[in-house]
Design a protein around this motif. Sequence first.
Motif, PDB file in Angstrom:
ATOM      1  N   ALA A   1      67.425  86.779  71.545  1.00 60.25           N
ATOM      2  CA  ALA A   1      66.869  86.488  72.862  1.00 60.25           C
ATOM      3  C   ALA A   1      65.383  86.579  73.111  1.00 60.25           C
ATOM      4  CB  ALA A   1      67.238  87.287  74.070  1.00 60.25           C
ATOM      5  N   ASP A   2      64.667  87.387  72.139  1.00 60.59           N
ATOM      6  CA  ASP A   2      63.236  87.379  72.230  1.00 60.59           C
ATOM      7  C   ASP A   2      62.714  86.420  70.939  1.00 60.59           C
ATOM      8  OD1 ASP A   2      64.100  89.036  69.922  1.00 60.59           O
ATOM      9  OD2 ASP A   2      62.734  90.706  70.630  1.00 60.59           O
ATOM     10  N   GLY A   3      63.438  85.705  70.245  1.00 60.51           N
ATOM     11  CA  GLY A   3      63.189  84.829  69.389  1.00 60.51           C
ATOM     12  C   GLY A   3      62.821  85.455  67.927  1.00 60.51           C
ATOM     13  N   THR A   4      63.664  86.676  67.792  1.00 62.69           N
ATOM     14  CA  THR A   4      63.239  87.237  66.303  1.00 62.69           C
ATOM     15  C   THR A   4      64.528  87.305  65.509  1.00 62.69           C
ATOM     16  OG1 THR A   4      64.039  89.410  67.440  1.00 62.69           O
ATOM     17  CG2 THR A   4      61.799  89.040  67.452  1.00 62.69           C
ATOM     18  N   PHE A   5      64.441  87.422  64.388  1.00 59.10           N
ATOM     19  CA  PHE A   5      65.473  87.326  63.195  1.00 59.10           C
ATOM     20  C   PHE A   5      65.084  88.259  62.301  1.00 59.10           C
ATOM     21  CE2 PHE A   5      63.139  84.017  62.009  1.00 59.10           C
ATOM     22  CZ  PHE A   5      62.654  83.901  60.706  1.00 59.10           C
ATOM     23  N   SER A   6      66.083  88.879  61.471  1.00 57.08           N
ATOM     24  CA  SER A   6      65.825  89.588  60.200  1.00 57.08           C
ATOM     25  C   SER A   6      66.945  89.509  59.113  1.00 57.08           C
ATOM     26  CB  SER A   6      65.572  91.268  60.892  1.00 57.08           C
ATOM     27  OG  SER A   6      65.552  92.025  59.739  1.00 57.08           O
ATOM     28  N   THR A   7      66.408  89.677  57.690  1.00 59.49           N
ATOM     29  CA  THR A   7      67.454  89.816  56.847  1.00 59.49           C
ATOM     30  C   THR A   7      66.841  90.347  55.643  1.00 59.49           C
ATOM     31  OG1 THR A   7      68.705  88.116  55.503  1.00 59.49           O
ATOM     32  CG2 THR A   7      66.323  87.701  55.596  1.00 59.49           C
ATOM     33  N   GLN A   8      67.836  91.092  54.868  1.00 58.73           N
ATOM     34  CA  GLN A   8      67.528  91.780  53.915  1.00 58.73           C
ATOM     35  C   GLN A   8      67.870  91.111  52.441  1.00 58.73           C
ATOM     36  OE1 GLN A   8      69.340  95.759  52.466  1.00 58.73           O
ATOM     37  NE2 GLN A   8      67.462  96.458  53.249  1.00 58.73           N
ATOM     38  N   TYR A   9      67.016  91.047  51.331  1.00 53.39           N
ATOM     39  CA  TYR A   9      67.442  90.449  50.339  1.00 53.39           C
ATOM     40  C   TYR A   9      66.510  91.235  49.168  1.00 53.39           C
ATOM     41  CZ  TYR A   9      67.013  86.711  46.881  1.00 53.39           C
ATOM     42  OH  TYR A   9      67.162  85.656  45.569  1.00 53.39           O
ATOM     43  N   THR A  10      67.380  91.014  48.040  1.00 53.41           N
ATOM     44  CA  THR A  10      66.885  91.764  46.789  1.00 53.41           C
ATOM     45  C   THR A  10      66.714  90.656  45.618  1.00 53.41           C
ATOM     46  OG1 THR A  10      68.588  93.562  47.019  1.00 53.41           O
ATOM     47  CG2 THR A  10      67.599  93.435  45.026  1.00 53.41           C
ATOM     48  N   PRO A  11      65.439  90.553  45.568  1.00 45.31           N
ATOM     49  CA  PRO A  11      64.788  89.137  44.705  1.00 45.31           C
ATOM     50  C   PRO A  11      64.832  89.806  43.204  1.00 45.31           C
ATOM     51  CG  PRO A  11      62.959  90.148  45.778  1.00 45.31           C
ATOM     52  CD  PRO A  11      64.113  90.902  46.479  1.00 45.31           C
ATOM     53  N   TRP A  12      64.891  88.822  42.236  1.00 38.53           N
ATOM     54  CA  TRP A  12      65.046  88.988  41.011  1.00 38.53           C
ATOM     55  C   TRP A  12      63.406  88.870  40.347  1.00 38.53           C
ATOM     56  CZ3 TRP A  12      64.469  85.040  37.272  1.00 38.53           C
ATOM     57  CH2 TRP A  12      64.760  83.886  37.852  1.00 38.53           C
ATOM     58  N   GLU A  13      62.578  88.127  41.001  1.00 43.97           N
ATOM     59  CA  GLU A  13      61.576  88.040  40.322  1.00 43.97           C
ATOM     60  C   GLU A  13      60.427  87.555  41.560  1.00 43.97           C
ATOM     61  OE1 GLU A  13      60.938  84.087  38.634  1.00 43.97           O
ATOM     62  OE2 GLU A  13      62.530  83.081  39.975  1.00 43.97           O
ATOM     63  N   THR A  14      59.100  87.712  41.221  1.00 45.75           N
ATOM     64  CA  THR A  14      57.921  87.562  42.451  1.00 45.75           C
ATOM     65  C   THR A  14      58.174  86.048  42.995  1.00 45.75           C
ATOM     66  OG1 THR A  14      56.505  89.080  40.803  1.00 45.75           O
ATOM     67  CG2 THR A  14      55.419  87.271  42.681  1.00 45.75           C
ATOM     68  N   GLY A  15      57.960  86.213  44.450  1.00 44.17           N
ATOM     69  CA  GLY A  15      57.925  84.931  44.995  1.00 44.17           C
ATOM     70  C   GLY A  15      57.636  85.361  46.545  1.00 44.17           C
ATOM     71  N   PHE A  16      58.226  84.446  47.316  1.00 37.84           N
ATOM     72  CA  PHE A  16      57.753  84.242  48.846  1.00 37.84           C
ATOM     73  C   PHE A  16      59.286  83.674  49.442  1.00 37.84           C
ATOM     74  CE2 PHE A  16      55.559  80.605  46.786  1.00 37.84           C
ATOM     75  CZ  PHE A  16      56.178  79.695  47.751  1.00 37.84           C
ATOM     76  N   PHE A  17      59.328  84.031  50.744  1.00 41.66           N
ATOM     77  CA  PHE A  17      60.355  83.406  51.565  1.00 41.66           C
ATOM     78  C   PHE A  17      59.839  82.336  52.056  1.00 41.66           C
ATOM     79  CE2 PHE A  17      61.318  88.008  51.793  1.00 41.66           C
ATOM     80  CZ  PHE A  17      62.716  88.231  51.494  1.00 41.66           C
ATOM     81  N   GLN A  18      60.829  81.194  52.479  1.00 41.20           N
ATOM     82  CA  GLN A  18      60.621  80.230  53.143  1.00 41.20           C
ATOM     83  C   GLN A  18      61.628  80.255  54.277  1.00 41.20           C
ATOM     84  OE1 GLN A  18      59.428  76.527  50.674  1.00 41.20           O
ATOM     85  NE2 GLN A  18      60.436  77.604  49.055  1.00 41.20           N
ATOM     86  N   VAL A  19      60.989  79.811  55.481  1.00 44.80           N
ATOM     87  CA  VAL A  19      62.138  79.704  56.556  1.00 44.80           C
ATOM     88  C   VAL A  19      62.061  78.363  57.165  1.00 44.80           C
ATOM     89  CG1 VAL A  19      62.191  82.171  57.079  1.00 44.80           C
ATOM     90  CG2 VAL A  19      60.516  80.732  58.167  1.00 44.80           C
ATOM     91  N   ALA A  20      62.802  77.692  57.577  1.00 44.32           N
ATOM     92  CA  ALA A  20      62.866  76.508  58.182  1.00 44.32           C
ATOM     93  C   ALA A  20      63.790  76.369  59.600  1.00 44.32           C
ATOM     94  CB  ALA A  20      62.790  75.436  57.179  1.00 44.32           C
ATOM     95  N   HIS A  21      63.924  75.355  60.211  1.00 44.71           N
ATOM     96  CA  HIS A  21      64.846  75.016  61.275  1.00 44.71           C
ATOM     97  C   HIS A  21      64.748  73.728  61.542  1.00 44.71           C
ATOM     98  CE1 HIS A  21      61.597  75.574  64.377  1.00 44.71           C
ATOM     99  NE2 HIS A  21      62.628  74.846  65.175  1.00 44.71           N
ATOM    100  N   ARG A  22      66.050  73.005  62.146  1.00 44.63           N
ATOM    101  CA  ARG A  22      65.937  71.591  62.604  1.00 44.63           C
ATOM    102  C   ARG A  22      66.395  71.846  64.083  1.00 44.63           C
ATOM    103  NH1 ARG A  22      65.440  66.825  60.503  1.00 44.63           N
ATOM    104  NH2 ARG A  22      65.379  67.631  58.281  1.00 44.63           N
ATOM    105  N   SER A  23      65.646  71.456  64.918  1.00 48.16           N
ATOM    106  CA  SER A  23      65.804  71.725  66.506  1.00 48.16           C
ATOM    107  C   SER A  23      66.956  70.632  66.873  1.00 48.16           C
ATOM    108  CB  SER A  23      64.729  71.629  67.226  1.00 48.16           C
ATOM    109  OG  SER A  23      64.745  71.732  68.703  1.00 48.16           O
TER     110      SER A  23
END
Length: 437
Positions: free
Chosen positions: A298-320
């Motif tokens: 309802a307030d536009g938020t989301f959360s997830t947990q992940y165990t990465p195996w190497e250095t990197g960054f998250f990418q998020v995307a949506h198609r409205s």
Amino acid sequence: MARFRAALTAAAVAALCFVGISPAQASDQLTVSYAGSVNDDLGTLQVSARSGSDIVELTAHVFSPVTQQEVAVLEPDDFALDSGTAQEGIWRSKAPLQLAEFGSYRIGIEATDADGDHISVADAGTLAYYAVAQFPEFTTDRTAIGVDERDVTVEGVLKAKLPGGGEPVVLPGRKVDIDVDYWTVTTVTTDDDGHFTATVQLDNAAPIQAVYRHDGDHAGYLYGESTMLQIGIDKALTRYTLQTSTQRIDKGQPVTLTGRLEKETENGWVPLSGVSGGILFGPTTTYNDRVGGFTTDADGTFSTQYTPWETGFFQVAHRSDDPFVSNGNARSSTVVVLQPARFLDFSALRTGSRSVHAEGHIDFDNISPATINVAVQYSPDGTSWTTLRTVEATWSGTGGYGFAADLAAKRPGHFRGYFDGGDVFQTITSASTHVGR
């Protein structure tokens, strides 16, 4: 001017039917291919004809579609060659015909060539003597709609190009359809000046057009349509705010990504709820792993947990799914994932009153540094450490990478190995060993 009214006699027709004609002779025969209206100027007559010699005269007879009586004649001087040659070309009337009524008029053609050959074709084609509807003006008050601005107002002028020539005339009291994406959504009537206006509501991007269709009360006025105007969408911008629970972890540890999705409105940025998208993690935008999906609350938020195996960054995307909200994407800051490193053993032994020998082994998992530098450190009390010497560890042949150092150390104290992993490997220390005098 003389008007040709001669026709082939029955005897002449019979002669043509029974006398053999070679292909070459047939191609040289005087022939009228067709006669009819010019597409964009219906009152103008055009005639297609050919012969083995120059065609020198054309005469056209116009017959009423109702009475079948002749209502007009175009003499040879009324025609001019429009294209092709005098032996094979298209002739057009120099001016549009002036007829009393709209309709489809049968055309008879007489033709004469330079060899004196003459033919008369009673039904060479049809003159479509009709007015054609036109929209010289058609505009909209906007080129794009928004989430709160979906009404589009159009206006224009309806005129007709008459087959007899002259400037187009306005058409008052006529019905005009307003088509959205090729479907009629409303119909309006022109005023005394042929002007019309209408307002339609759109739910998506679409082409819009004014159309004049057949009207039983105004026979003789043909279909016409305006320019097609494309109406787009002013999509609300979206933005992400992303945070990670840590910027630096050991391999095998999880990291939590928290995000917030918002859209821009007239009142500022507001949460965008119920939007689904995807999450990736990796060292580049193209080399990555799928983390999973998300749906904003309802307030536009989301959360997830992940165990990465190497250095990197998250990418998020949506198609409205909402045509009034833009698609969006974002990337988090980099999360450094430190690869495992460990000391297998470490020992230090006094070899003289002023010297100590230290050695040990260090090991890694799947990858190891190109150069493995191990610092041998000393502390008088086991709390504050000083590097005495840095040596390179090399493969031992039996397990791990071995290193050794002879140190100048006359005072008793604690000794240990230290490895600085930087941003790739864990920074580790060995167990310390006490050496007396």
